[in-house]
Scaffold this active site. Structure first.
Site, PDB file in Angstrom:
ATOM      1  N   LYS A 198      -3.722  -0.545  -6.073  1.00  0.00           N
ATOM      2  CA  LYS A 198      -4.902   0.282  -6.310  1.00  0.00           C
ATOM      3  C   LYS A 198      -5.927  -0.028  -5.242  1.00  0.00           C
ATOM      4  O   LYS A 198      -6.358  -1.174  -5.111  1.00  0.00           O
ATOM      5  CB  LYS A 198      -5.506  -0.090  -7.670  1.00  0.00           C
ATOM      6  CG  LYS A 198      -5.569   1.043  -8.664  1.00  0.00           C
ATOM      7  CD  LYS A 198      -6.294   0.560  -9.922  1.00  0.00           C
ATOM      8  CE  LYS A 198      -6.283   1.621 -11.002  1.00  0.00           C
ATOM      9  NZ  LYS A 198      -7.046   1.258 -12.178  1.00  0.00           N
ATOM     10  N   VAL A 228      -3.772   9.130  -8.314  1.00  0.00           N
ATOM     11  CA  VAL A 228      -5.074   9.285  -7.686  1.00  0.00           C
ATOM     12  C   VAL A 228      -6.120   9.346  -8.776  1.00  0.00           C
ATOM     13  O   VAL A 228      -5.968  10.102  -9.730  1.00  0.00           O
ATOM     14  CB  VAL A 228      -5.152  10.579  -6.851  1.00  0.00           C
ATOM     15  CG1 VAL A 228      -6.495  10.653  -6.151  1.00  0.00           C
ATOM     16  CG2 VAL A 228      -4.029  10.625  -5.840  1.00  0.00           C
ATOM     17  N   GLY A 278     -10.499   9.191  -9.664  1.00  0.00           N
ATOM     18  CA  GLY A 278     -11.725   9.621  -9.044  1.00  0.00           C
ATOM     19  C   GLY A 278     -12.218   8.597  -8.034  1.00  0.00           C
ATOM     20  O   GLY A 278     -13.041   8.911  -7.188  1.00  0.00           O
ATOM     21  N   PHE A 279     -11.726   7.417  -8.107  1.00  0.00           N
ATOM     22  CA  PHE A 279     -12.362   6.348  -7.337  1.00  0.00           C
ATOM     23  C   PHE A 279     -11.426   5.675  -6.360  1.00  0.00           C
ATOM     24  O   PHE A 279     -11.774   4.691  -5.751  1.00  0.00           O
ATOM     25  CB  PHE A 279     -12.941   5.327  -8.303  1.00  0.00           C
ATOM     26  CG  PHE A 279     -13.668   5.993  -9.412  1.00  0.00           C
ATOM     27  CD1 PHE A 279     -13.072   6.174 -10.640  1.00  0.00           C
ATOM     28  CD2 PHE A 279     -14.928   6.517  -9.202  1.00  0.00           C
ATOM     29  CE1 PHE A 279     -13.743   6.831 -11.652  1.00  0.00           C
ATOM     30  CE2 PHE A 279     -15.597   7.176 -10.202  1.00  0.00           C
ATOM     31  CZ  PHE A 279     -15.007   7.335 -11.436  1.00  0.00           C
ATOM     32  N   GLY A 280     -10.270   6.220  -6.204  1.00  0.00           N
ATOM     33  CA  GLY A 280      -9.355   5.621  -5.256  1.00  0.00           C
ATOM     34  C   GLY A 280      -7.943   6.057  -5.543  1.00  0.00           C
ATOM     35  O   GLY A 280      -7.682   6.814  -6.468  1.00  0.00           O
ATOM     36  N   LYS A 281      -7.050   5.553  -4.741  1.00  0.00           N
ATOM     37  CA  LYS A 281      -5.661   5.955  -4.905  1.00  0.00           C
ATOM     38  C   LYS A 281      -4.814   4.767  -5.317  1.00  0.00           C
ATOM     39  O   LYS A 281      -5.176   3.621  -5.071  1.00  0.00           O
ATOM     40  CB  LYS A 281      -5.125   6.506  -3.588  1.00  0.00           C
ATOM     41  CG  LYS A 281      -5.747   7.835  -3.227  1.00  0.00           C
ATOM     42  CD  LYS A 281      -5.129   8.418  -1.991  1.00  0.00           C
ATOM     43  CE  LYS A 281      -5.762   9.769  -1.741  1.00  0.00           C
ATOM     44  NZ  LYS A 281      -5.374  10.348  -0.465  1.00  0.00           N
ATOM     45  N   VAL A 282      -3.693   5.062  -5.930  1.00  0.00           N
ATOM     46  CA  VAL A 282      -2.729   4.026  -6.251  1.00  0.00           C
ATOM     47  C   VAL A 282      -1.474   4.282  -5.432  1.00  0.00           C
ATOM     48  O   VAL A 282      -0.941   5.389  -5.421  1.00  0.00           O
ATOM     49  CB  VAL A 282      -2.387   4.027  -7.757  1.00  0.00           C
ATOM     50  CG1 VAL A 282      -1.400   2.919  -8.055  1.00  0.00           C
ATOM     51  CG2 VAL A 282      -3.640   3.869  -8.589  1.00  0.00           C
ATOM     52  N   ASP A 334      -9.536   2.020 -24.383  1.00  0.00           N
ATOM     53  CA  ASP A 334      -8.938   3.291 -23.975  1.00  0.00           C
ATOM     54  C   ASP A 334      -7.442   3.268 -24.252  1.00  0.00           C
ATOM     55  O   ASP A 334      -6.626   3.487 -23.364  1.00  0.00           O
ATOM     56  CB  ASP A 334      -9.232   3.570 -22.504  1.00  0.00           C
ATOM     57  CG  ASP A 334      -9.086   5.048 -22.163  1.00  0.00           C
ATOM     58  OD1 ASP A 334      -9.018   5.872 -23.109  1.00  0.00           O
ATOM     59  OD2 ASP A 334      -9.025   5.382 -20.982  1.00  0.00           O
TER      60      ASP A 334
END
Ligand SMILES: *[C@@H]1O[C@H](CO)[C@@H](O)[C@H](O)[C@H]1NC(C)=O
Ligand SMILES: *[C@@H]1O[C@H](CO)[C@@H](O)[C@H](O)[C@H]1NC(C)=O
Ligand SMILES: *[C@@H]1O[C@H](CO)[C@@H](O)[C@H](O)[C@H]1NC(C)=O
Ligand SMILES: *[C@@H]1O[C@H](CO)[C@@H](O)[C@H](O)[C@H]1NC(C)=O
Ligand SMILES: *[C@@H]1O[C@H](CO)[C@@H](O)[C@H](O)[C@H]1NC(C)=O
Ligand SMILES: *[C@@H]1O[C@H](CO)[C@@H](O)[C@H](O)[C@H]1NC(C)=O
Ligand SMILES: *[C@@H]1O[C@H](CO)[C@@H](O)[C@H](O)[C@H]1NC(C)=O
Ligand SMILES: *[C@@H]1O[C@H](CO)[C@@H](O)[C@H](O)[C@H]1NC(C)=O
Ligand SMILES: *[C@@H]1O[C@H](CO)[C@@H](O)[C@H](O)[C@H]1NC(C)=O
Ligand SMILES: *[C@@H]1O[C@H](CO)[C@@H](O)[C@H](O)[C@H]1NC(C)=O
Length: 863
Positions: free
Chosen positions: A558, A538, A540-544, A654
């Site tokens: 995603k 999970v 901040g912007f959606g779930k996997v 990153d």
């Protein structure tokens, strides 16, 4: 974390205050403080709840406006009211149990925001009790609580006990107009809360400075920290409930913490006899009741008395504590009668304290604050001792203590719970990180960081950020394990699956060279209709979600949220870019779906999850040195491809061990290059705000805010040391010089003693030559200036060489070689490493898709 002795458990049972004698002249109630901000919420309750102290907690419906849940998440029922009649056997447990009869369950990131009319100190008090519920087992709920971007209050918190209410009390200096409490469930979990207090406290409650121990120093800057009350004891007296405290605090009796009960004798006087001085202690610091009782030395009349009164309390190690001691000489018959020393963890806090001389009076309240440095807490215990001064021979050998508070101070990362550095929780305060990063970078960097911070502040906040699809592609922050490990072995997914189906798609744009198009229902089938059980990550912007396609291909799906037109454009751009990147060592995008305004990306599934999980922090068996080398080589190949092989030079931005994923054969693949930045795509692309993860960030990138491939090289150098030492890249619990892995490893490297910090699980197994080559490569990556760092090709070559040396030195290892690991089969080419040709040798077996090649396959797929 979360052990019971770490929590202030309010045991309201057995706590009737019945026969405490106040005497005739007492002021039975103290002057109450009227808080300008006073938010009391009884979460989940259908009606207001009035406590016996007169405070009224508002019902859930009348405080609903404070709550913002993430309605953008697909789960339509985002919270459930629990209404269970609690089995409260004791009427005296009233307050807490009244409040805990109901709870609000929060299934996604949610926040309570209140308007602050008066900045300054505020109490934040949280009540947790895991009520039974049919669907949600609250004792297994795991979640974090933060205050916006500022402080972490609870990290991966859970309440397993059902025998008492868990009560958490914080003191925060709120300076903004809006104060937010954010509840963030762990993946596949949910959060809950029974009651919340957000209430102003008087400014005089805590000043900016305190004494240090040992005696002599002053610690200032307390305003900048957050505090959690761990213990608040009314020494020598009974419990004081919120009803009888000016600030609705609870003071517990000290008996449980008294390490030498035979040596103490309690004394008490009428509270009315207690005087407050002109300056210093007042009724807000502690009510008279606290000062009206004390412990003193038993048989203090005996001349030869000489021992310490000792209180021991267990605390979370790794944090510093504010220790507030309350004194009031209610035992002496005359002035200057007793002199005593105060020790904290064996260190002298104050020597020859003569209470009567401070105000020239007896029975006058006095308090002292001490800051106990985390480094002085050896075994998780705070011990406070008072004992007679032996050097001053006048008067009685005696010592007293009236009240004691032990208050946790937030760490450098702004956390009161857990060490978030490595995990990169969003709750991290950039300000605090500045401090940590600054340790190694000096003042110039600090100034630049401040600039970054200002920019960062100008960004839309978290809640707006959701609207940006590009941001959604940022790596998942909240979870150390983005992809759950699974024993099942899955066939490697073919890049565009075997099937079809562009037809009938009515999305925003044409599927020209963008990977496989999925219909929404296909993905529904694959994920059991996006069942919560299939969530493997999970952000901040959606779930996997984990999804198994019809042909058995395992995927990670995603799912973002329908959003602005801008989001759609970014979605499109991202897919175009991701589709061009095909490499054995990059996690592949299989396809996408934009049906029904959804924005869904489908990736290949990586059965063994992130590399970090195999290094530390979870109970995975350790990887051998050879495996580690192979994984690093794989990741280096992926990065090298990004830098030089693909259509444009792409910078990952990153690189870290959670973004290096392992498939079922432990083949490493770099993931989350969605936020990568193509050097040529400056405009209209991902914002230039500094991104990345602390501990891995290239200091030069900070200074210049200029991104080059060498920033990835730096981060990769940190990864190499992380793989060697198997410790987090930032560990604020360690002494300062060890906090940052990169600095610490370089120190040992310079001393020529790098072998001292190798992961003990593999220390003996590494060939010295192999180690030397590896560490040389890592060290070069960490060079201060980008120009001095090698390219990824160079790094790759050194790593392959290190692997060769290791293999040459070790006997054939059957257990390792039985794996059909493809990387291991390839010996490094002796050719110059930097050139693309050298790399393409190892890469030509890959399906490398540049646009023309891609469309060919696309056509093939269409047949
Ligand atoms: C719980 O539910 C009962 C009936 O279902 C209702 O009468 C009661 O008021 C509820 N209690 C709370 C605290 O919501
Ligand atoms: C409620 O309290 C009674 C008496 O203390 C006890 O026997 C019973 O088990 C309790 N029920 C629950 C659900 O805790
Ligand atoms: C809160 O912090 C601000 C600075 O951030 C400081 O000016 C102010 O005095 C503090 N207030 C209290 C009550 O500590
Ligand atoms: C709830 O979860 C806890 C801890 O995970 C477990 O011990 C307990 O049995 C579960 N209770 C129910 C009713 O499933
Ligand atoms: C004070 O001491 C007496 C006996 O020593 C004990 O019975 C009593 O409970 C104590 N009171 C408190 C408040 O600790
Ligand atoms: C608390 O205060 C109430 C009055 O507000 C008083 O009646 C009661 O005795 C007090 N209890 C204690 C323990 O001081
Ligand atoms: C009671 O409190 C008032 C003000 O709060 C004070 O003026 C008065 O002196 C107090 N009485 C005693 C006996 O302490
Ligand atoms: C009291 O404790 C301090 C610190 O732990 C110690 O140095 C001192 O010797 C103790 N005094 C006595 C009389 O035991
Ligand atoms: C704690 O002690 C360490 C070394 O003993 C020191 O470097 C650090 O600054 C201290 N921290 C605080 C908060 O005083
Ligand atoms: C922990 O510290 C306390 C207080 O300093 C001491 O009494 C105790 O013996 C220590 N325990 C260990 C295992 O060091």
């Amino acid at each position: 974390m979360g052990e019971e002795n770490h929590t202030l458990l309010i045991l309201f049972l057995l706590l009737l205050l019945s026969n405490f004698n106040f005497g005739k002249s007492s002021n039975s109630s103290e002057v109450a403080f009227t808080p300008p901000d006073n938010y009391l919420i009884d979460c989940g309750s259908s009606q207001d709840t009035k406590l016996d102290d007169g405070r009224i907690f508002k019902s859930d419906s009348s405080s609903r406006s404070y709550l913002e849940t993430n309605v953008e998440v697909e789960v339509s029922v985002d919270s459930i009211l629990v209404n269970t009649t609690s089995n409260s056997s004791s009427p005296s447990s009233a307050s807490a149990l009244l409040l805990c009869r109901s709870a609000r369950i929060l299934t996604s990131d949610s926040k309570y925001s209140v308007h602050i009319s008066s900045p300054g100190w505020h109490w934040v008090r949280l009540y947790f009790y895991p009520l039974p519920h049919l669907k949600y087992n609250l004792t297994s709920a795991v979640f974090s609580v933060t205050t916006g971007d500022e402080f972490v209050l609870l990290h991966e918190f859970s309440v397993r006990e059902t025998t008492s209410v868990v009560f958490k009390e914080y003191l925060l200096n709120v300076t903004s107009e809006t104060f937010s409490l954010i509840f963030k469930p762990n993946q596949q979990s949910y959060a809950f809360i029974n009651a919340i207090e957000i209430v102003s406290a008087p400014d005089s409650l805590l000043s900016d400075s305190a004494s240090t121990v040992p005696q002599g120093g002053t610690f200032s800057g307390l305003f900048n920290y957050a505090f959690e009350v761990f213990y608040r004891l009314n020494v020598g007296g009974p419990i004081i409930t919120p009803k009888n405290d000016t600030l609705s605090r609870t003071w517990l009796p000290d008996t449980e913490y008294n390490a030498f009960p035979q040596g103490v004798q309690n004394v008490s006087v009428s509270p009315g006899a207690i005087k407050y001085p002109q300056h210093g202690a007042n009724t807000y610091i502690a009510p008279r009741l606290v000062y009206a009782s004390a412990d003193q030395m038993a048989d203090s009349d005996t001349e030869s008395q000489n021992f310490n009164l000792t209180w021991e309390m267990s605390v979370d190690p790794g944090f510093s504590y504010l220790i507030r001691t309350h004194f009031c000489d209610i035992v002496s018959k005359s002035l200057n009668d007793i002199y005593f020393n105060v020790y904290i963890n064996g260190l002298i806090g104050v020597s020859s304290l003569d209470l009567s001389s401070i105000n020239n009076a007896l029975s006058t309240a006095y308090y002292m604050d001490f800051v106990l440095n985390a480094s002085s807490i050896q075994n998780g215990t705070v011990a406070v001792q008072v004992g007679p001064t032996t050097t001053v021979q006048s008067g009685q050998p005696n010592a007293i203590l009236n009240g004691l508070e032990v208050i946790k101070i937030s760490n450098k990362l702004g956390s009161l719970d857990g060490l978030l550095g490595a995990k990169g929780s969003q709750g991290m305060s950039i300000m605090k990180i500045v401090a940590v990063v600054g340790l190694g970078m000096g003042l110039t960097a600090m100034v630049l960081l401040a600039m970054v911070f200002i920019r960062w502040q100008k960004r839309p906040n978290d809640w707006q950020k959701r609207k940006s699809f590009s941001s959604w592609l940022l790596p998942l922050h909240t979870n150390q394990s983005t992809f759950l490990s699974s024993k099942s072995s899955s066939r490697r997914s073919s890049i565009f699956g075997s099937r079809k189906s562009k037809s009938g798609h009515s999305g925003y744009f044409n599927n020209q060279g963008l990977g496989r198009y999925f219909t929404f229902s296909e993905l529904q089938n694959a994920t059991l209709n996006f069942d919560e059980k299939t969530v493997i990550g999970v952000g901040g912007f959606g779930k996997v979600y984990f999804g198994e396609l019809e042909d058995g291909t395992k995927t990670a799906i995603k799912r973002g949220n329908p959003s602005s037109q801008q989001g759609i454009n970014e979605f499109q751009t991202e897919i175009q870019m991701l589709s061009k990147l095909r490499h054995r060592h990059l996690v592949s995008l299989i396809g996408f779906s934009d049906e029904r305004s959804e924005m869904i990306l489908v990736y290949e599934y990586m059965a063994n999850g992130p590399l970090r999980d195999h290094l530390y922090g979870s109970n995975q068996p350790p990887l051998s040195w050879k495996q580690r080398l192979e994984i690093c080589i794989g990741a280096a190949r992926g990065l090298h491809y990004l830098h030089t092989g693909a259509a444009q030079g792409i910078i990952h931005r990153d690189v870290k061990t959670t973004n290096i994923l392992l498939d079922e054969n432990f083949v490493a693949k770099v993931s989350d290059f969605g936020l990568s930045k193509a050097a040529s795509m400056e405009q209209g692309y991902v914002s230039t705000a500094v991104k990345g993860s602390f501990g891995y960030l290239d200091p030069e990138y900070f200074r210049k805010q200029q991104l080059t491939e060498k920033s990835d090289v730096y981060s990769f150098g940190v990864v190499l040391f992380e793989v060697l030492c198997a410790r987090p890249v930032i560990n604020p619990a360690l002494p300062r010089d060890q906090v940052n892995l990169a600095e610490w490893a370089m120190q040992w490297y310079r001393k020529g003693m790098i072998d001292k910090i190798i992961d003990p699980q593999i220390a003996g197994t590494i060939n010295p030559g192999s180690l030397k080559k590896y560490v040389e490569a890592a060290e070069k990556c960490l060079a201060e200036y980008g120009v001095d760092r090698p390219g990824m090709g160079d790094v790759l070559w050194n790593l392959e060489y290190a692997l060769q040396l290791q293999e040459a030195s070790s006997q054939p290892d059957i257990s390792e070689d039985k794996s059909t690991n493809l990387i291991a089969l390839k010996k490094p080419s002796r050719r110059a490493p930097e050139g693309e040709s050298a790399v393409s040798i190892s890469d030509d077996s890959e399906v490398t898709l540049d646009s023309p090649m891609f469309s060919e396959l696309g056509n093939f797929q269409g047949r």
